[in-house]
Each structure stands twice: as structure tokens, then as C-alpha cells.
Write a protein that holds these residues in place. Structure first.
Motif, mmCIF file in Angstrom:
data_model
loop_
_atom_site.group_PDB
_atom_site.id
_atom_site.type_symbol
_atom_site.label_atom_id
_atom_site.label_comp_id
_atom_site.label_asym_id
_atom_site.label_seq_id
_atom_site.Cartn_x
_atom_site.Cartn_y
_atom_site.Cartn_z
ATOM 1 N N MET A 70 -4.324 -32.970 20.230
ATOM 2 C CA MET A 70 -4.377 -34.386 19.903
ATOM 3 C C MET A 70 -4.808 -34.378 17.941
ATOM 4 O O MET A 70 -5.920 -34.167 18.166
ATOM 5 N N PRO A 71 -4.009 -34.732 17.307
ATOM 6 C CA PRO A 71 -4.605 -35.453 16.088
ATOM 7 C C PRO A 71 -5.489 -36.074 15.674
ATOM 8 O O PRO A 71 -5.520 -36.528 14.548
ATOM 9 N N TYR A 72 -6.158 -36.413 16.852
ATOM 10 C CA TYR A 72 -6.754 -37.966 16.811
ATOM 11 C C TYR A 72 -7.947 -38.323 17.542
ATOM 12 O O TYR A 72 -7.393 -37.860 18.766
ATOM 13 N N ASP A 73 -8.791 -39.025 17.527
ATOM 14 C CA ASP A 73 -10.183 -39.089 18.926
ATOM 15 C C ASP A 73 -9.801 -40.317 18.757
ATOM 16 O O ASP A 73 -9.215 -41.336 18.522
ATOM 17 N N LEU A 74 -9.526 -39.792 20.616
ATOM 18 C CA LEU A 74 -9.546 -41.224 21.272
ATOM 19 C C LEU A 74 -10.521 -42.348 21.933
ATOM 20 O O LEU A 74 -9.906 -43.329 21.645
ATOM 21 N N GLU A 75 -11.781 -41.860 21.360
ATOM 22 C CA GLU A 75 -12.766 -42.387 21.659
ATOM 23 C C GLU A 75 -13.177 -43.235 20.628
ATOM 24 O O GLU A 75 -13.038 -44.459 20.390
ATOM 25 N N THR A 76 -13.110 -42.647 19.462
ATOM 26 C CA THR A 76 -13.040 -44.110 18.368
ATOM 27 C C THR A 76 -12.322 -44.716 18.697
ATOM 28 O O THR A 76 -11.924 -46.350 18.364
ATOM 29 N N MET A 77 -10.779 -44.467 18.667
ATOM 30 C CA MET A 77 -9.391 -45.542 19.154
ATOM 31 C C MET A 77 -9.776 -46.343 20.117
ATOM 32 O O MET A 77 -9.600 -48.058 19.724
ATOM 33 N N CYS A 78 -10.358 -45.872 20.966
ATOM 34 C CA CYS A 78 -10.475 -47.122 22.357
ATOM 35 C C CYS A 78 -11.864 -47.988 21.969
ATOM 36 O O CYS A 78 -11.543 -49.602 22.177
ATOM 37 N N ARG A 79 -13.073 -48.256 21.288
ATOM 38 C CA ARG A 79 -14.071 -48.517 20.302
ATOM 39 C C ARG A 79 -12.888 -49.705 19.715
ATOM 40 O O ARG A 79 -13.438 -50.592 19.159
ATOM 41 N N HIS A 80 -12.108 -48.782 18.792
ATOM 42 C CA HIS A 80 -11.535 -49.775 17.829
ATOM 43 C C HIS A 80 -10.661 -51.224 18.612
ATOM 44 O O HIS A 80 -11.113 -52.185 17.982
ATOM 45 N N ALA A 81 -10.001 -50.572 19.562
ATOM 46 C CA ALA A 81 -9.265 -51.718 20.211
ATOM 47 C C ALA A 81 -10.116 -52.816 21.335
ATOM 48 O O ALA A 81 -10.325 -53.274 21.287
ATOM 49 N N VAL A 82 -11.652 -52.530 21.402
ATOM 50 C CA VAL A 82 -12.588 -52.775 22.684
ATOM 51 C C VAL A 82 -13.128 -54.039 21.640
ATOM 52 O O VAL A 82 -13.155 -55.407 21.469
ATOM 53 N N ASP A 83 -13.071 -53.516 19.867
ATOM 54 C CA ASP A 83 -13.911 -54.338 19.152
ATOM 55 C C ASP A 83 -12.634 -55.363 19.017
ATOM 56 O O ASP A 83 -12.862 -56.726 19.044
ATOM 57 N N ARG A 84 -11.095 -55.090 18.854
ATOM 58 C CA ARG A 84 -10.505 -56.427 18.517
ATOM 59 C C ARG A 84 -10.121 -57.024 19.685
ATOM 60 O O ARG A 84 -9.676 -58.119 19.136
#
Length: 315
Positions: A70-84
């Protein structure tokens, strides 16, 4: 009400003219990964809708598990989703990439969480789950499947800290040897989760003793899935009691056609002496997943509270 006039030949419908609630309904059918990597970049309207906290009450981070590709960091994306979600998160699905740090971040930001799914999260420990459970008093559904072998302690903590728990999936995907019996987990469930209505114990080592304790300790249980629990023998009085008490019962040898995870047994030829920890019948898969970390301004940029991933995800 008259139907809308037919579109002239060769003319396509303008998606931007759809009512906002219809567009929201369409976008909600996408997972968080698809929204963050593509949908929010379609147009300004879609980006604004994707920023709405109501879009993030449920965060589905479902993925195939090929993290090294995967060319992206799922943990970073998950934290951003939680923030939203701005504290409105009630349902989250974290597969393959969950860690203690991420789980506790979710718990800190989402005290209203009611449904939590953790599948193949080998970086989550007993301590991490116990710490998070203490912050989730409203949790009603918990799915812990195919993680490292744990003891009864996290089950006891979850039972004490999450008194509203109604559904538990505590599933194993291990190399199983015959004749290994252990009722500790079953007893922990029976003693600490009296409000359970649904329970799935795929490939568990419980015996009839543990099953009887669950029937006694969980009087509201309606659905019980014991597939591949080969130490359980549902005959005689125990079989009759299950038939009378449980509305939806799956037997140890029932087919696995509708089971979404790996249903096969995997034999382990190692000796018991090789496993002093007490899990002598288990040797889990241990794929060394690599995580691609974001690095450099070219990977992503922040615009206020919006992450613009650019073309990074299209490689």
C-alpha cells in the motif's frame, strides 16, 4: 408527481445537481479509504460533504491486508477519519494495521463508541485492549478475530468496563492440535458479560463445562456460534438445553460457507515443550507486514483541517 422528462440522447446526468442528502447517501457507501483517497477530490461540493462530521459516525477501514504493497499509511488516515467525526464516532472497523496507540487514540476521541472491530491486529496487546476498554463504557459490539493468543484477562476487563456489551466475537485462526482443552475464556465471558445476546467463538478450546457456564452466566443469549469448537459435544441434556435456550445455534461441524474469514485448520508439528507460555497448540501466522510511512512535502500537504493527498494514491 410526474416522472422527470427523459434525458436527450447522448446527454448525461449532472451528478452535482443531485440533492445533497442523495449525494451523502452515495458517499456513505464508500469506505473511509475510498473517501480520503479519491471521493473528496472529485469537486468542492463532495469535499465539503466529506468534511461533515455526520459522514464519520461510522469509519470502515476495511482492507485486504497487503500493507507492504500500500502506498499510504492507514494509521495516519484512520486518525484523520476519527478527527473528522468530532466525537460522533460510534462504529469503527480496523483491520490488519491496528496498534495499541491507535486503539487508545480512538478511545480517547470517541467515548460514544458502540461497535469496534479488530481483525488480524497483531500489534494490539492485552494491555492495549484493556486500557481502551476502560474508556468505552457504551460499547455494545466487539469483534476480536485472528489476533495473537490472549489470556482471559482482557475479557474480564471488557466485561467489567463495558456493561452494555451485547455482541462478542472472540475468534481464533490458529494451528490446532486435538485434545487441547481450556475453559478459562468461556468462564471469563460467563462471569463478566451477563447481557450478551450474540456470541461467536470460532475455533475456541472450550469444553462442555465452559459452554454450560456460558448458558448459566448469559441468560439473554440468543445467538451462539460454536463452529470448529471441536471439544464441545452437543448431545444429551446439554444439547437439549442449547436447543431450548438459543434461538440461533451453529454447531461445531456446521458449514463455513457464510464465514468471511479463514475457516481452515492448520496443523502444527511442534512439540508442547516448545511453548512454555501455555499456548502449546497455537502457532499463528506471522507475516512481516511493512508500513509505508508518509515522508516529505511531496507525499501530502495540509490545508487547514483538510489533507490533500494529491496523486500519491494513484501510483
Amino acid at each position: 408527481m410526474d416522472p422527470p422528462p427523459p434525458q436527450p440522447p447522448g446527454q448525461c446526468r449532472n451528478w452535482l445537481e443531485l440533492p445533497r442528502d442523495v449525494t451523502e447517501s452515495i458517499l456513505l457507501r464508500l469506505g473511509a479509504i475510498e473517501i480520503l483517497t479519491s471521493a473528496q477530490k472529485v469537486c468542492l461540493l463532495w469535499r465539503n460533504i466529506c468534511k461533515d462530521p455526520s459522514m464519520w459516525r461510522a469509519v470502515d477501514m476495511r482492507n485486504p491486508g497487503d500493507l507492504c504493497d500500500m502506498p499510504y499509511d492507514l494509521e495516519t488516515m484512520c486518525r484523520h477519519a476519527v478527527d473528522r467525526s468530532f466525537g460522533q464516532l460510534v462504529d469503527i472497523n480496523v483491520e490488519h494495521f491496528g496498534t495499541d496507540e491507535l486503539l487508545n487514540y480512538i478511545a480517547d476521541c470517541s467515548s460514544r463508541l458502540r461497535r469496534l472491530r479488530l481483525v488480524s491486529c497483531d500489534s494490539i496487546s492485552e494491555e492495549g485492549l484493556s486500557e481502551a476498554a476502560a474508556k468505552l463504557p457504551l460499547l455494545e459490539e466487539l469483534n476480536i478475530s485472528f489476533c495473537y493468543p490472549w489470556t482471559k484477562e482482557p475479557l474480564e476487563v471488557v466485561g467489567r468496563c463495558c456493561p452494555l456489551l451485547k455482541s462478542l466475537k472472540w475468534n481464533s485462526n490458529c494451528y490446532r492440535r486435538p485434545y487441547i482443552e481450556c475453559d478459562e475464556e468461556a468462564l471469563a465471558i460467563a462471569e463478566n458479560m451477563p447481557k450478551l445476546r450474540q456470541l461467536q467463538l470460532f475455533k475456541n478450546k472450550l469444553t462442555n463445562v465452559g459452554l454450560l457456564a456460558i448458558l448459566d452466566g448469559c441468560p439473554h443469549l440468543e445467538s451462539l456460534d460454536l463452529r470448529r469448537c471441536l471439544n464441545v459435544v452437543l448431545t444429551g441434556s446439554l444439547g437439549r438445553r442449547c436447543a431450548e435456550q438459543i434461538k440461533h445455534l451453529r454447531f461445531p461441524n456446521d458449514p463455513m460457507d457464510d464465514y468471511e474469514l479463514d475457516a481452515e485448520f492448520h496443523e502444527n508439528g511442534s512439540s508442547d515443550e516448545d511453548y512454555p507460555s501455555g499456548f502449546s497448540d497455537i502457532d499463528y501466522f506471522s507475516d512481516d507486514y511493512g508500513y509505508y510511512e508518509f515522508s516529505g512535502d511531496s507525499d501530502y500537504s495540509y490545508y487547514g483541517d483538510i489533507i490533500d493527498y494529491g496523486d500519491f494514491y494513484y501510483d
